[in-house]
Each structure stands twice: as structure tokens, then as C-alpha cells.
Design a protein around this motif. Structure first.
Motif, mmCIF file in Angstrom:
data_model
loop_
_atom_site.group_PDB
_atom_site.id
_atom_site.type_symbol
_atom_site.label_atom_id
_atom_site.label_comp_id
_atom_site.label_asym_id
_atom_site.label_seq_id
_atom_site.Cartn_x
_atom_site.Cartn_y
_atom_site.Cartn_z
ATOM 1 N N LEU A 129 0.694 -1.148 0.036
ATOM 2 C CA LEU A 129 -0.191 -0.051 0.105
ATOM 3 C C LEU A 129 0.898 1.160 -0.168
ATOM 4 C CD1 LEU A 129 -2.949 1.201 0.238
ATOM 5 C CD2 LEU A 129 -2.783 1.035 2.465
ATOM 6 N N GLU A 130 0.814 1.899 -1.050
ATOM 7 C CA GLU A 130 1.872 3.161 -1.283
ATOM 8 C C GLU A 130 1.541 4.170 0.001
ATOM 9 O OE1 GLU A 130 3.135 6.498 -4.578
ATOM 10 O OE2 GLU A 130 1.300 5.063 -4.992
ATOM 11 N N PHE A 131 2.647 4.527 0.340
ATOM 12 C CA PHE A 131 2.861 5.770 1.329
ATOM 13 C C PHE A 131 3.277 7.052 0.464
ATOM 14 C CE2 PHE A 131 3.721 8.534 4.612
ATOM 15 C CZ PHE A 131 3.202 8.103 5.864
ATOM 16 N N GLY A 132 2.518 7.685 0.153
ATOM 17 C CA GLY A 132 2.708 9.124 -0.631
ATOM 18 C C GLY A 132 2.832 10.273 0.247
ATOM 19 N N THR A 133 2.943 11.439 -0.460
ATOM 20 C CA THR A 133 3.221 12.634 0.182
ATOM 21 C C THR A 133 2.016 13.058 1.049
ATOM 22 O OG1 THR A 133 2.013 13.634 -1.598
ATOM 23 C CG2 THR A 133 4.334 13.424 -1.787
ATOM 24 N N GLY A 134 0.863 12.537 1.018
ATOM 25 C CA GLY A 134 -0.293 12.754 1.967
ATOM 26 C C GLY A 134 -0.302 11.494 2.931
ATOM 27 N N GLY A 135 0.496 10.647 3.022
ATOM 28 C CA GLY A 135 0.312 9.224 3.842
ATOM 29 C C GLY A 135 -0.114 8.113 2.863
ATOM 30 N N MET A 136 -0.914 7.268 3.623
ATOM 31 C CA MET A 136 -1.573 6.241 2.812
ATOM 32 C C MET A 136 -3.051 6.115 3.193
ATOM 33 S SD MET A 136 -0.038 3.024 4.896
ATOM 34 C CE MET A 136 -0.582 2.512 6.562
ATOM 35 N N ARG A 137 -3.811 5.672 2.037
ATOM 36 C CA ARG A 137 -5.454 5.496 2.502
ATOM 37 C C ARG A 137 -5.582 4.050 1.377
ATOM 38 N NH1 ARG A 137 -8.933 10.285 0.787
ATOM 39 N NH2 ARG A 137 -7.554 11.111 2.555
ATOM 40 N N GLY A 138 -6.254 3.347 1.952
ATOM 41 C CA GLY A 138 -6.779 2.004 0.820
ATOM 42 C C GLY A 138 -7.826 1.511 1.936
ATOM 43 N N LYS A 139 -8.416 0.249 1.357
ATOM 44 C CA LYS A 139 -9.278 -0.556 1.608
ATOM 45 C C LYS A 139 -8.829 -1.398 2.860
ATOM 46 C CE LYS A 139 -11.860 -1.304 -2.872
ATOM 47 N NZ LYS A 139 -12.208 -2.221 -3.660
ATOM 48 N N LEU A 140 -9.867 -1.718 3.697
ATOM 49 C CA LEU A 140 -9.493 -2.651 4.904
ATOM 50 C C LEU A 140 -9.311 -3.971 4.536
ATOM 51 C CD1 LEU A 140 -11.884 -0.387 7.376
ATOM 52 C CD2 LEU A 140 -9.550 -0.708 7.684
ATOM 53 N N PRO A 185 6.984 18.382 0.115
ATOM 54 C CA PRO A 185 7.777 17.464 -0.491
ATOM 55 C C PRO A 185 8.803 16.979 0.211
ATOM 56 C CG PRO A 185 6.677 18.891 -1.900
ATOM 57 C CD PRO A 185 6.398 19.378 -0.662
ATOM 58 N N LYS A 186 9.683 17.776 0.656
ATOM 59 C CA LYS A 186 11.079 17.284 1.131
ATOM 60 C C LYS A 186 10.872 16.223 2.432
ATOM 61 C CE LYS A 186 14.256 20.758 -0.789
ATOM 62 N NZ LYS A 186 15.157 22.008 -0.431
ATOM 63 N N GLN A 187 10.051 16.750 3.301
ATOM 64 C CA GLN A 187 9.769 15.976 4.465
ATOM 65 C C GLN A 187 9.248 14.887 4.145
ATOM 66 O OE1 GLN A 187 7.991 18.433 7.429
ATOM 67 N NE2 GLN A 187 9.461 19.855 7.649
ATOM 68 N N ALA A 188 8.223 14.872 3.100
ATOM 69 C CA ALA A 188 7.622 13.676 2.764
ATOM 70 C C ALA A 188 8.550 12.714 1.949
ATOM 71 C CB ALA A 188 6.326 14.061 1.789
ATOM 72 N N GLU A 189 9.261 12.973 1.384
ATOM 73 C CA GLU A 189 10.463 12.148 0.610
ATOM 74 C C GLU A 189 11.442 11.431 1.855
ATOM 75 O OE1 GLU A 189 12.842 14.431 -1.790
ATOM 76 O OE2 GLU A 189 11.018 15.005 -3.224
ATOM 77 N N SER A 190 11.423 12.142 2.644
ATOM 78 C CA SER A 190 12.288 11.608 3.756
ATOM 79 C C SER A 190 11.436 10.578 4.843
ATOM 80 C CB SER A 190 12.611 12.586 5.010
ATOM 81 O OG SER A 190 13.303 12.011 6.012
ATOM 82 N N MET A 191 10.192 10.811 4.971
ATOM 83 C CA MET A 191 9.325 10.073 5.707
ATOM 84 C C MET A 191 8.974 8.829 4.822
ATOM 85 S SD MET A 191 7.086 9.419 8.097
ATOM 86 C CE MET A 191 5.486 8.442 8.535
ATOM 87 N N ILE A 192 8.843 8.795 3.268
ATOM 88 C CA ILE A 192 8.538 7.857 2.612
ATOM 89 C C ILE A 192 9.763 6.745 2.564
ATOM 90 C CG2 ILE A 192 8.135 7.240 0.143
ATOM 91 C CD1 ILE A 192 6.570 10.061 -0.058
ATOM 92 N N SER A 193 10.915 7.282 2.489
ATOM 93 C CA SER A 193 11.852 6.513 2.314
ATOM 94 C C SER A 193 12.180 5.978 3.732
ATOM 95 C CB SER A 193 13.263 7.577 2.180
ATOM 96 O OG SER A 193 13.566 8.134 3.345
ATOM 97 N N PHE A 194 11.704 6.177 4.809
ATOM 98 C CA PHE A 194 11.924 5.168 5.894
ATOM 99 C C PHE A 194 10.788 4.245 5.976
ATOM 100 C CE2 PHE A 194 13.963 9.153 8.126
ATOM 101 C CZ PHE A 194 15.272 8.472 8.309
ATOM 102 N N VAL A 195 9.618 4.632 5.602
ATOM 103 C CA VAL A 195 8.643 3.441 5.242
ATOM 104 C C VAL A 195 9.100 2.487 4.339
ATOM 105 C CG1 VAL A 195 6.274 3.199 4.807
ATOM 106 C CG2 VAL A 195 6.667 5.461 6.205
ATOM 107 N N ASN A 196 9.542 2.891 3.572
ATOM 108 C CA ASN A 196 9.929 2.012 2.218
ATOM 109 C C ASN A 196 11.082 0.978 2.772
ATOM 110 O OD1 ASN A 196 8.075 2.794 0.658
ATOM 111 N ND2 ASN A 196 9.114 4.121 -0.547
ATOM 112 N N LYS A 197 11.976 1.534 3.824
ATOM 113 C CA LYS A 197 13.087 0.788 4.412
ATOM 114 C C LYS A 197 12.475 -0.560 5.226
ATOM 115 C CE LYS A 197 16.267 4.114 4.306
ATOM 116 N NZ LYS A 197 17.207 5.141 4.955
ATOM 117 N N VAL A 198 11.259 -0.513 5.530
ATOM 118 C CA VAL A 198 10.648 -1.532 6.305
ATOM 119 C C VAL A 198 10.266 -2.733 5.450
ATOM 120 C CG1 VAL A 198 8.711 -2.048 8.036
ATOM 121 C CG2 VAL A 198 9.896 0.348 8.068
#
Length: 568
Positions: free
Chosen positions: A41-52, A164-177
């Protein structure tokens, strides 16, 4: 590839029992399994959203823990872990559970959480981050999406969604999991005992309500107006009702059938005030009591819609552009001593009506990309530089910010202000529709519309890309009888003029958005949604009469629609 992910979940010995049962129910449905596991589930610039549901491409405790683990790394990387994280949640299925799971993961890393004891509006979370001075914030919400959705939105220490810059940092940390199933989460009771899970309630509410008083522009005008309000089964009832009452409104009628939180949103097709059907019960109640104004907020209370009786007594729902124009004009007309460096901030798909109104009051306008995080980012920049003074921010999708004590769109603020605007005009024997018509006569008949196309699943995502590629690569010279003057491609941040081929740079972050500037103040724009499986087409026109604007708008829409349907 997806089968490997599916087997990893199926063979995980400690899988949550409920998710395990749900996984067993779709065990023989290969299409459903593929959609649940073909990607994270993609963690994007606004966070993530999807079906349960179970799966890496679904909202569940494991994908929440993955996001929370990334957030913990983000906060630690910024050296702010001691300040903690504020967490709020809405009325959806699993919202409180996801809030607690987030706190458990943060607590495992020694990061304190401040979690609301019950559901709260998204703008109050934004305020809480600033009030509690936390390092970040999280709100568990899927806004106005259908009941089967939920989401995780992240906020920075300023109370704004991540730029954007903070989101990129956050996304990179999420994607490392890499393994969401084995993210560690501390025991809830232990965290409470050790001060790492703190429950928040009326203290923040009261502080927010105190700030809300500043939204009032003319405190002394008579507030003799009858209001009907529906929170559409969401979070807004308490704050909106208290906010209106403390501002002097006494005739407030709540749509009780929609006042209680309900994750099924059982009385509406969609809990979205942008869609007129959401006003059906409010209109019935408004007709019964002869109300002057109807107000509706979406479940997490960051969007607000308004309906007003016309000359025949039938309620008409205003667009976000119309409501924003009325509030903007009222603020600029009645605020004494407007600052010389005052500024309106709007998005690139919001009506040019606002710019013309602001110009009339010698106020400049800044366009930002779609997403209120860009408005919040600019407010913070202005605080630091002093270059401009924020006066109002809005977007066409029913999002408004009046005062910057919150840094996200705030439907509570908007309810209080639009009620005051309605009362002001009622005192003159006018409705908001009368006031709007006066603005049209003064500035031109601006009219806008939105076409939203939903394309689910993997094939839908591929189709959306195909549509964007077609419009991007085609040499479109005319739309609806209007010549194309320029094409703005925000993916390349370039504006290309059609007549001579010259190119200008657009001083905005990159985004997968195309905008076609047409002659005679017309335009249309296409943008894939960052949070839903949709592509959206925005249209705007301006003529000297409403009839002409309606005809021209329909011509633009039909031309674009023909091309779209040929593609899909």
C-alpha cells in the motif's frame, strides 16, 4: 511475485485472527488475492489510504505498524523523539485500533504519544500538534471515502501535512521497512504506566475553541439566522456546535439522524458535502423549519459544504469555489487595516474568481499545487520571512482555512465564518445567492466543474497512466471552440506557449498534473488523485453572463469527455 507475499502472510504463525479468517475467505479468489498483495500500500506525500482487509495493499494493523515504524525513524532522524507525536482518529472502522497500534510502535522506540480519548476532527489534530508542541502528528482517517476505506495521514511539527522534502524523507523510512509482519509494538498498558501513551481530551478542545473566536470578523453584528448542521456521521458535531454558540448563534438545528458517528455512513451514498445527495436530510429539515443556511462537514471535518434557499425557496448547494469567494470577499471587505503584504493562497485548480476579488482589494494571490500541505508550507515560510501576511487559503474541493492556528483545511472555522457571512447579508435582506450574484456582476461570471473518473485496481492505475500520457503527448490546439494558449506540465515544471513554442519554468514542485490554458480566461486541468483510484478533470470559464458561462463550460466538458471515453 504477489503469490510469494500471499504465502508469507498465510504462513505467518502469529497473524491476527480476524485477518487470518478474512484471508481464508478469499483463498480461492485469485483476482482478489492479487489485488491485495501485488504491491505494498503506497505511502505517498499525504500518507496512505486504502481498503481495509488482509494484504500488503490493504489497511490493517500490519501496514499501520509499517507506517508507524517509518514515522518513528523519521522523528528520531530529526532529533525530536522526546517531543512525541499527537494522534487523532475519526469514526471509521478500526480507526481507534489503528491509532493505538501507531502509539504502540512509537512507544517501542521510546517516543511518547498523545492520543485523543475519542474521535476528533482532522483540523484539531493539526492544532494539537502546535498546542502540545509535538514532533509530528497522525490522524487515522479516509476522509469522505466509502466505508471500506481507512487511512494514515502524517503531519510535521508545524501541524501541516508533510511538504515534499519532508515527505520524501518519511516515505524513504517507510519503504525501508521490509517485513511489516514483524514490526515490534510495545504493550499498551506498559506504555500508559511509563508515560509513553498519554490520553488527551477537553484541554485541547478548550484551547482550540478559544482560538476559534478569532475567526469572527464582525463580533457585533446580529446573528439572527437559522442554521441546520449535519456532521454526516463524522467528528464535527461538538466543535461546530460549540463554536457557533460561542460566536453568538442560537438557532442551530442538528440533523440528529446523521449526528452520531457511524462507520457505515448509513444515511448517505457518500459522506461528502461536495455531492449534493449528502444534503438530502439537511434540506428536509431546512424546509421544515424555514432555515436560512445549511452546513455539512465530511467525516474528518476538514471539508465543508453550504446550501442556501433560492428565490423559489429551494435549497441550492454552493460549489467550493463559490463559498470560498464569498468568505474571501467578506474578510477583505470588513477587515480593518488590511496589511500591505496580505496574501490569498489558492491551488492551481481553484477558480480565478478568488484572484480577481483579491486584486480588487489590492491583495496578491499565490497559486500552489493541489493539496493543503502546500498552503500550510507557505504560511510557515511567511512567518519565518515576514514577506507576506496570510489572509485566507482555499481549494475548490470545499477546503478552507481562515486563521492559521491550524495548518490544514478546517471545516469548523469555515462553518463559523460562513454563518457570519450569511447573518451579515440577512441583516441586509439578502441571501448568500444574492451576494454571489453581486460578485458576479462586479467581477464576471466565473463557473467551474469537476469530472471524476474512478478506475479501480492494477488495470485502473495503468489506464490512468495511459490517459495522462495521451493528453501529455497529443498536440491539442483547440478545446470546446477555444484555442489552447499554453500547456502547463507540472511533471516537468514547464509552461509551453502553443503559438510560438516558447517555454517558461513553473516555480512549483513537480507533480503529475497537466493544465491547458485556453483563450478568454478558460482552462482545464487533469490530475490523478493521490489518495483514490481516480483521475480528475477540472474546468473553468468566465464570460459576461451566467447563461454564456454555462454553455461554454458544457462545451469544454463534452469535448474533453469525448476524448476520454475514446481512451477508456
Amino acid at each position: 511475485m504477489w503469490k510469494n507475499e500471499y504465502n508469507r502472510w498465510k504462513e505467518f504463525g502469529q497473524l491476527d485472527e480476524k485477518l487470518s479468517n478474512q484471508l481464508a475467505e478469499i483463498d480461492s479468489d485469485e483476482q482478489s488475492l492479487e489485488d491485495a498483495f501485488y504491491k505494498n500500500l503506497e505511502f505517498g506525500t499525504g500518507g496512505m489510504r486504502g481498503k481495509l482487509g488482509p494484504g500488503t495493499n490493504r489497511m490493517n494493523i500490519y501496514t499501520i505498524r509499517r507506517a508507524a515504524e517509518g514515522l518513528a525513524s523519521y522523528v528520531n532522524d530529526r532529533g525530536l523523539s522526546n517531543r512525541g507525536v499527537a494522534i487523532a482518529y475519526d469514526s471509521r472502522y478500526m480507526s481507534k485500533e489503528f491509532a493505538v497500534e501507531t502509539a504502540r510502535v512509537l512507544g517501542h522506540h521510546g517516543i511518547p504519544s498523545y492520543v485523543f480519548t475519542s474521535l476528533r476532527p482532522t483540523p484539531e489534530l493539526s492544532f494539537a500538534v502546535r498546542y502540545l508542541q509535538t514532533a509530528a502528528g497522525v490522524v487515522i482517517t479516509a476522509s469522505h471515502n466509502p466505508p471500506e476505506y481507512n487511512g494514515f495521514k502524517a503531519y510535521n511539527e508545524d501541524g501541516g501535512q508533510l511538504p515534499p522534502k519532508q515527505a520524501e524523507s518519511m516515505i524513504s523510512f517507510v519503504n525501508k521497512v521490509e517485513d511489516e509482519l514483524n514490526v515490534e509494538a510495545a504493550d499498551k498498558e506498559e506504555l500508559e504506566k511509563n508515560g509513553l501513551l498519554n490520553w488527551v481530551d477537553e484541554k485541547v478542545d478548550n484551547a482550540y475553541l478559544e482560538k476559534l473566536k478569532s475567526v469572527t470578523v464582525q463580533p457585533d453584528i446580529e446573528k439572527n439566522i437559522s442554521l441546520v448542521f449535519t456532521p454526516l456521521h463524522g467528528t464535527a458535531r461538538d466543535l461546530v456546535e460549540k463554536g457557533l454558540m460561542q460566536s453568538g448563534f442560537s438557532s442551530i438545528h442538528i440533523v440528529e439522524e446523521q449526528a452520531q458517528p457511524d462507520p457505515e455512513f448509513s444515511t448517505v451514498e457518500s459522506p461528502n458535502p461536495e455531492e449534493h445527495q449528502a444534503f438530502a436530510m439537511a434540506i428536509d429539515q431546512g424546509n421544515a423549519i424555514g432555515a436560512d443556511l445549511l452546513l455539512a462537514t465530511d467525516p474528518d471535518a476538514d471539508r465543508m459544504g453550504v446550501a442556501v434557499p433560492d428565490e423559489n425557496g429551494e435549497f441550492k448547494v454552493l460549489t467550493g469555489n463559490q463559498t470560498g469567494a464569498l468568505m474571501l470577499d467578506y474578510i477583505l471587505e470588513h477587515t480593518p487595516n488590511l496589511p500591505d503584504n496580505g496574501q490569498l493562497i489558492k491551488t492551481i485548480v481553484t477558480s480565478e474568481f478568488g484572484r480577481v476579488i483579491a486584486n480588487h482589494h489590492n491583495v496578491s494571490t499565490l497559486d500552489v499545487l493541489t493539496g493543503f500541505k502546500f498552503i500550510g508550507e507557505k504560511i510557515r515560510e511567511y512567518e519565518q520571512t515576514g514577506d507576506h501576511k496570510f489572509l485566507f487559503g482555499y481549494e475548490e474541493s470545499y477546503g478552507y482555512l481562515v486563521k492559521d492556528f491550524a495548518r490544514d483545511k478546517d471545516a469548523v472555522q469555515a462553518c463559523v465564518l460562513i454563518a457570519e457571512v450569511g447573518a451579515y447579508y440577512k441583516n441586509q435582506g439578502k441571501t448568500l445567492l444574492d451576494a454571489l450574484d453581486e460578485l458576479y456582476q462586479k467581477h464576471g461570471y466565473f463557473l467551474e466543474d469537476l469530472l471524476s473518473v474512478k478506475l479501480d485496481g492494477k488495470s485502473g492505475a495503468e489506464k490512468i497512466k495511459q490517459i495522462m500520457d495521451d493528453f501529455r503527448e497529443a498536440d491539442i490546439k483547440e478545446v470546446g471552440g477555444k484555442k489552447v494558449v499554453a500547456v502547463e506540465d507540472y511533471a516537468t515544471t514547464e509552461r509551453r506557449y502553443v503559438e510560438d513554442g516558447t517555454v517558461e519554468e513553473i516555480d512549483l514542485p513537480t507533480s503529475n498534473v497537466l493544465k491547458f490554458i485556453l483563450e478568454d480566461d478558460c482552462w482545464f486541468c487533469l490530475r490523478p488523485s493521490g489518495t483514490e483510484p481516480k483521475i480528475k478533470f477540472y474546468f473553468g470559464v468566465k464570460t459576461s453572463s451566467m447563461t454564456d458561462s454555462e454553455k461554454l463550460l458544457e462545451s469544454l466538458k463534452s469535448t474533453v469527455n469525448e476524448r476520454l471515453h475514446a481512451l477508456i
